[in-house]
Design an enzyme around this catalytic site. Sequence first.
Site, PDB file in Angstrom:
ATOM      1  N   TYR A  16       4.012   9.796 -11.007  1.00 34.21           N
ATOM      2  CA  TYR A  16       3.031   8.972 -10.311  1.00 34.21           C
ATOM      3  C   TYR A  16       2.345   7.993 -11.254  1.00 34.21           C
ATOM      4  CZ  TYR A  16      -0.920   7.539  -7.466  1.00 34.21           C
ATOM      5  OH  TYR A  16      -1.840   6.779  -6.787  1.00 34.21           O
ATOM      6  N   LYS A  21       2.697   3.758 -11.321  1.00 36.83           N
ATOM      7  CA  LYS A  21       1.591   2.832 -11.088  1.00 36.83           C
ATOM      8  C   LYS A  21       1.402   1.891 -12.284  1.00 36.83           C
ATOM      9  CE  LYS A  21       0.447   3.997  -6.926  1.00 36.83           C
ATOM     10  NZ  LYS A  21       0.611   3.040  -5.806  1.00 36.83           N
ATOM     11  N   ASN A  35       0.801  -1.221   0.000  1.00 35.93           N
ATOM     12  CA  ASN A  35       0.000   0.000   0.000  1.00 35.93           C
ATOM     13  C   ASN A  35       0.840   1.280   0.000  1.00 35.93           C
ATOM     14  OD1 ASN A  35      -2.508   1.691   0.775  1.00 35.93           O
ATOM     15  ND2 ASN A  35      -1.148   2.014   2.513  1.00 35.93           N
TER      16      ASN A  35
END
Length: 242
Positions: free
Chosen positions: A165, A169, A88
Amino acid sequence: MDNSKTVLITGGNKGIGLETGRQLGHLGFTILLGSRDETRGQEAAAALNAENIIAQAITLDVTDPDTIQSAVQQIDDQYGLLDVLINNAGVSLDGGVPPSQLDLINLRRTYETNVFGMFSVTKAMLPLIRKSQSGRIVNLSSGLASLSLNSDPESEFYGLNLLAYMSSKTAVNALTVLFARELRDTSIKVNSADPGFTSTDLNGHRGYRSVEEGASIVVKLATLADDGPSGGFFDENGVMPW
């Protein structure tokens, strides 16, 4: 749910990580909250303990190999295995600038946590997960990782162009696919979760979804049945496009 099942949640002292721990704790899991800050981790664990959840803090910085190995040793000594790993922990450091104005240092720092950190923790914890009868690995991804959606002018977030970012991902999704391929002949399932635009520190609490909503798909993938999918990318509504 057998309360002997253990789950490690990186970045577990707040946001989606903590809420995932709360929901899994109420299902009977033993919750191990990985936290860079020992005090914050202990405070988060105490909050879960107050809800009659078995939880403890584990000092873990995904960018620090020493804390990763220490966490592996602690989990091995106390439990002997790990049933679920939820990757996470993550950062968003673009600062809203377009790709051509992004500082290289911020790209590197993003990948250090979101990609290399996730890889390092997964690799280190895998021997413990192999000891579980039904190991699960859930990687926190994002709808912003989808190359299909990023190239679609009709997509909700088409106006965002956050190189560090978003690409990190996308790399997370690649890790999911390739680890799942390696582990396809085992009982371990590896999947990516898109929690949606959830209100957390990561986005300055601008998200319109609650942490309860965001954690729902993570919990679902962490508790998959033995005939569940592996190597996929999902939100609460089903399969997400790569």
